[in-house]
Design an enzyme around this catalytic site. Sequence first.
Site: not given
Length: 581
Positions: A119, A145, A219-220, A364
């Site tokens: 996300c 995403g 997000n998470g 990354y």
Amino acid sequence: MSRNLFQGVEGELDLSESLRRMNATGFSPLDCTAPRHVLKGHGFSRANAGIYREAAALAAEEAPIAGSQFPQGLKPEKYHKAAASGTAKAVPFQNAVLSQCGEAASRRAHSTDKLREECGVVAIHGHPDAARQAYLGLYALQHRGQESAGIATADGLHLANIKGMGLVSEIFTDDILAKLPGQMAIGHTRYSTTGDSALLNAQPIRVDSVKGLIAIAHNGNLVNLGNVRSRLERDGAYFQTTSDSEIIVQLIAHSHAGSLVDAIADSLRQVEGAFSIVMMTRDRIFAARDPRGFRPLSMGRMKNPDGPDTIVFASETCAFDLLRAEYIRDVLPGELVMVTEDGVTSRQYATGVPQSSCIFEHVYFARPDSRIFGRWVQESRDQMGRQLARESAVPADVVVPVPDSGVTAALGYAEEARLPFRMGLIRNHYVGRTFIEPEQRVRDFGVRLKLNPVRNLLEDKRVILIDDSIIRGTTSRKIVRMVRGAGAKEVHLRISCPPTISPCFYGVDTPSKRELIAANNSIEEIRQFIEADSLAYLSLGGLLNCCQGEARTGYCTACYTGNYPTEWVDVEEILPATVGL
Ligand code: SF4
């Protein structure tokens, strides 16, 4: 594409064949509701127990936290039993399996053996065209995403919300943006890990409660969602989605706190796990991070010559660049920020929890042009490459990155090792998400679609290949073979982080421990599997040093150590390969 795929088996419905085709073909996330829809509509009930069992096995194996996903709190093995009986819990079982299969197929179709963030979030306060600003912010966060996106806007009275499956630019045309009026907006772009991947679970999620309309983008991943959800359901909560993000809004709606801001703080204290969230009511924007600060979230400002500044929040600062906003600061772990017409206020809703920001964001996920956790990602990756060169030097002629994510570390490695840096692999950026592989049996075809070797840079060379991770090992082997096939004399693979030995429960889509090659094999065994002349990983100490800026950030390194900063983890996911096979 997928609809044709499934219509092809219509009338002679065979789920095994459907699954086989799903896995063998580029299955688009745009179509991940197709199996449920199509199979349900064409006699799935005729499928026998064996097919159910196969579907359940695939679903349980593929879904990263399947145990907490199945309805009624049941674990996958109970579904296996239900499947074997052929009747018990048929309807919920069938729906759950199909949901999981759709997600699993989506995941497989996209599998490049890379981990996925799920996300990115953005919020805008005080801009006459807030929807378009949110769109631009999401555009810059698209790498976090690509499965669905949504924007909610508010104008002081109304709250509009539009979301869809696909890329931000595909969903939000000018016509659609025109339907999102208001000076405030929140936006979300998603790759799902929790909840199925249908449009229903796209965000922002909007809930109408006694506390008014609330929209949330998250997000998470929460890790105690099962417990909290059942408690809320006992208290009468009706969930619209299977997404963990809705739990936060339901907690707010059911809070007995006197004010909305107290209710939000109260709710955030009850959930465990990773969340960087933005929320919006008709007249306010909120932004918050979990007490450990797993995921990034930054605050910025756009100067308005004729009025108050526009305040923006985004998962990564690269979104600010596109918006021409200036970075103010990070939202702190455990901080709740509120923006109203009167300005910005903040409170620490949780204190005393050690920070554990995700170090893999630096390795990354995040874009190198972002600054997260107080440090530029580019700087961290450059240092990772340099440290890798110091730790695992090998005589070679050229340093070649696996594009795109290995590029910055490879530049650092080459400079430190005083070797030429060459783009010996070229990435095709135009591989469509729905590309149909014409001949699946052609070996390594999927990787060759995305990467192509530059023969004149590799021929007769001793090549050091730099990549950021090895997950299952299959893609790494294909790339090593590709470089060797282009004439390289030697191929030495260097990885800019330690071996990934344990799955993530905090918003990163990792396979279970059984599938992580480094969890079940020595480095020498991995080297043999990927067919490299040598293989080396960056040490954990080296990685931590490379990601430390002045902020002295505390990092989560659980996927390299198995030491999780929260108590709640899914035990099924951390069983080694030798157990239960
Ligand atoms: Fe990041 Fe790994 Fe921790 Fe997940 S387990 S939050 S990927 S460091």
